[in-house]
Design a protein around this motif. Structure first.
Motif, PDB file in Angstrom:
ATOM      1  N   PRO A  30       0.726  -1.089  -0.132  1.00  0.00           N
ATOM      2  CA  PRO A  30       0.164   0.735  -0.691  1.00  0.00           C
ATOM      3  C   PRO A  30       0.759   0.982   0.101  1.00  0.00           C
ATOM      4  CG  PRO A  30      -0.278  -0.857   1.975  1.00  0.00           C
ATOM      5  CD  PRO A  30       0.744  -2.365   1.037  1.00  0.00           C
ATOM      6  N   GLY A  31       2.292   0.712   0.503  1.00  0.00           N
ATOM      7  CA  GLY A  31       3.727   2.511   0.725  1.00  0.00           C
ATOM      8  C   GLY A  31       3.716   2.474  -0.993  1.00  0.00           C
ATOM      9  N   HIS A  32       3.113   3.686  -1.402  1.00  0.00           N
ATOM     10  CA  HIS A  32       4.343   3.909  -2.728  1.00  0.00           C
ATOM     11  C   HIS A  32       5.275   4.814  -2.479  1.00  0.00           C
ATOM     12  CE1 HIS A  32       1.222   2.861  -5.818  1.00  0.00           C
ATOM     13  NE2 HIS A  32       0.497   2.165  -4.326  1.00  0.00           N
ATOM     14  N   PHE A  33       6.281   5.504  -3.178  1.00  0.00           N
ATOM     15  CA  PHE A  33       7.452   5.220  -2.594  1.00  0.00           C
ATOM     16  C   PHE A  33       7.757   6.383  -4.174  1.00  0.00           C
ATOM     17  CE2 PHE A  33       7.350   1.924  -0.369  1.00  0.00           C
ATOM     18  CZ  PHE A  33       8.194   2.047   1.119  1.00  0.00           C
ATOM     19  N   THR A  34       8.251   7.374  -4.073  1.00  0.00           N
ATOM     20  CA  THR A  34       9.222   8.361  -5.168  1.00  0.00           C
ATOM     21  C   THR A  34      10.391   7.699  -5.125  1.00  0.00           C
ATOM     22  OG1 THR A  34      10.199  10.262  -3.306  1.00  0.00           O
ATOM     23  CG2 THR A  34       7.413  10.487  -4.227  1.00  0.00           C
ATOM     24  N   LEU A  35      10.554   8.231  -6.140  1.00  0.00           N
ATOM     25  CA  LEU A  35      12.284   8.008  -7.205  1.00  0.00           C
ATOM     26  C   LEU A  35      13.261   8.735  -5.774  1.00  0.00           C
ATOM     27  CD1 LEU A  35      13.922   6.658  -8.859  1.00  0.00           C
ATOM     28  CD2 LEU A  35      14.149   9.132  -9.848  1.00  0.00           C
ATOM     29  N   ALA A  36      12.882   9.826  -4.663  1.00  0.00           N
ATOM     30  CA  ALA A  36      13.527  10.945  -3.861  1.00  0.00           C
ATOM     31  C   ALA A  36      14.067   9.380  -2.291  1.00  0.00           C
ATOM     32  CB  ALA A  36      12.781  11.550  -3.470  1.00  0.00           C
ATOM     33  N   ALA A  37      12.894   9.328  -2.510  1.00  0.00           N
ATOM     34  CA  ALA A  37      12.715   7.735  -1.643  1.00  0.00           C
ATOM     35  C   ALA A  37      12.709   6.059  -1.902  1.00  0.00           C
ATOM     36  CB  ALA A  37      10.610   7.631  -0.759  1.00  0.00           C
ATOM     37  N   VAL A  38      13.583   6.032  -2.505  1.00  0.00           N
ATOM     38  CA  VAL A  38      14.129   4.770  -3.462  1.00  0.00           C
ATOM     39  C   VAL A  38      14.283   4.218  -2.162  1.00  0.00           C
ATOM     40  CG1 VAL A  38      16.198   5.330  -3.876  1.00  0.00           C
ATOM     41  CG2 VAL A  38      14.730   3.360  -5.139  1.00  0.00           C
ATOM     42  N   PHE A  39      15.913   4.139  -1.222  1.00  0.00           N
ATOM     43  CA  PHE A  39      15.622   4.117   0.073  1.00  0.00           C
ATOM     44  C   PHE A  39      15.179   3.688   0.835  1.00  0.00           C
ATOM     45  CE2 PHE A  39      18.127   3.851   4.036  1.00  0.00           C
ATOM     46  CZ  PHE A  39      19.561   3.437   4.246  1.00  0.00           C
ATOM     47  N   ASP A  40      14.136   4.271   1.062  1.00  0.00           N
ATOM     48  CA  ASP A  40      13.167   3.791   1.917  1.00  0.00           C
ATOM     49  C   ASP A  40      12.400   2.998   1.518  1.00  0.00           C
ATOM     50  OD1 ASP A  40      13.659   5.890   3.495  1.00  0.00           O
ATOM     51  OD2 ASP A  40      12.297   6.847   3.060  1.00  0.00           O
ATOM     52  N   ALA A  41      12.341   2.361   0.260  1.00  0.00           N
ATOM     53  CA  ALA A  41      11.485   1.781  -0.352  1.00  0.00           C
ATOM     54  C   ALA A  41      12.760  -0.013  -0.232  1.00  0.00           C
ATOM     55  CB  ALA A  41      10.902   1.707  -1.625  1.00  0.00           C
ATOM     56  N   ASP A  42      13.925   0.393  -0.093  1.00  0.00           N
ATOM     57  CA  ASP A  42      14.877  -0.966  -0.328  1.00  0.00           C
ATOM     58  C   ASP A  42      14.878  -1.610   0.991  1.00  0.00           C
ATOM     59  OD1 ASP A  42      17.039  -2.815  -1.569  1.00  0.00           O
ATOM     60  OD2 ASP A  42      17.758  -1.265   0.251  1.00  0.00           O
ATOM     61  N   GLY A  52       3.923  -7.213  -0.282  1.00  0.00           N
ATOM     62  CA  GLY A  52       4.214  -7.147  -1.808  1.00  0.00           C
ATOM     63  C   GLY A  52       4.724  -6.806  -2.017  1.00  0.00           C
ATOM     64  N   GLU A  53       4.169  -6.371  -3.670  1.00  0.00           N
ATOM     65  CA  GLU A  53       5.562  -5.578  -4.554  1.00  0.00           C
ATOM     66  C   GLU A  53       5.336  -4.523  -4.759  1.00  0.00           C
ATOM     67  OE1 GLU A  53       7.623  -7.154  -7.254  1.00  0.00           O
ATOM     68  OE2 GLU A  53       6.692  -9.202  -6.184  1.00  0.00           O
ATOM     69  N   VAL A  54       7.140  -3.692  -4.384  1.00  0.00           N
ATOM     70  CA  VAL A  54       7.035  -1.740  -3.464  1.00  0.00           C
ATOM     71  C   VAL A  54       7.017  -1.134  -4.902  1.00  0.00           C
ATOM     72  CG1 VAL A  54       8.502  -0.805  -2.993  1.00  0.00           C
ATOM     73  CG2 VAL A  54       8.000  -2.519  -1.599  1.00  0.00           C
ATOM     74  N   VAL A  55       5.724  -0.032  -4.914  1.00  0.00           N
ATOM     75  CA  VAL A  55       6.021   0.884  -6.515  1.00  0.00           C
ATOM     76  C   VAL A  55       6.560   1.934  -6.480  1.00  0.00           C
ATOM     77  CG1 VAL A  55       4.160   1.972  -7.859  1.00  0.00           C
ATOM     78  CG2 VAL A  55       3.920  -0.269  -6.846  1.00  0.00           C
ATOM     79  N   ILE A  56       7.910   2.012  -6.917  1.00  0.00           N
ATOM     80  CA  ILE A  56       8.239   3.560  -7.378  1.00  0.00           C
ATOM     81  C   ILE A  56       7.923   4.111  -7.984  1.00  0.00           C
ATOM     82  CG2 ILE A  56      10.855   3.327  -7.124  1.00  0.00           C
ATOM     83  CD1 ILE A  56      11.393   1.749  -6.265  1.00  0.00           C
ATOM     84  N   GLU A  57       7.221   5.142  -7.671  1.00  0.00           N
ATOM     85  CA  GLU A  57       7.054   6.263  -8.576  1.00  0.00           C
ATOM     86  C   GLU A  57       8.482   7.093  -9.019  1.00  0.00           C
ATOM     87  OE1 GLU A  57       3.466   8.766  -7.327  1.00  0.00           O
ATOM     88  OE2 GLU A  57       2.561   6.762  -6.689  1.00  0.00           O
ATOM     89  N   VAL A  58       8.594   7.196 -10.860  1.00  0.00           N
ATOM     90  CA  VAL A  58       9.439   8.330 -11.543  1.00  0.00           C
ATOM     91  C   VAL A  58       8.127   9.153 -12.079  1.00  0.00           C
ATOM     92  CG1 VAL A  58      10.999   7.493 -13.219  1.00  0.00           C
ATOM     93  CG2 VAL A  58      10.396   5.786 -11.864  1.00  0.00           C
TER      94      VAL A  58
END
Length: 58
Positions: A30-42, A52-58
């Protein structure tokens, strides 16, 4: 259960049947990440905190 290059044959058949029926749906975290927050996604993926799958918005 027989095995041929990966998943057991019964599992592959069951998965194929679900696909043919149009049943599989993607499981997205449910948490989508921005490219600036890619470290948080990782961190979420590596820490097994993602559901599930993590979405990174570019």
């Amino acid at each position: 259960m027989s095995r041929t290059g990966g998943a057991p044959t019964e599992v592959r058949r069951g998965t194929a049947a679900l696909g043919d029926a149009g049943k599989p749906e993607p499981l997205l975290d449910p948490g989508h990440f921005t490219l600036a927050a890619v470290f948080d996604a990782d961190t979420a993926v590596e820490g097994r905190g993602a559901e599930g799958e993590v979405v990174i918005e570019v």
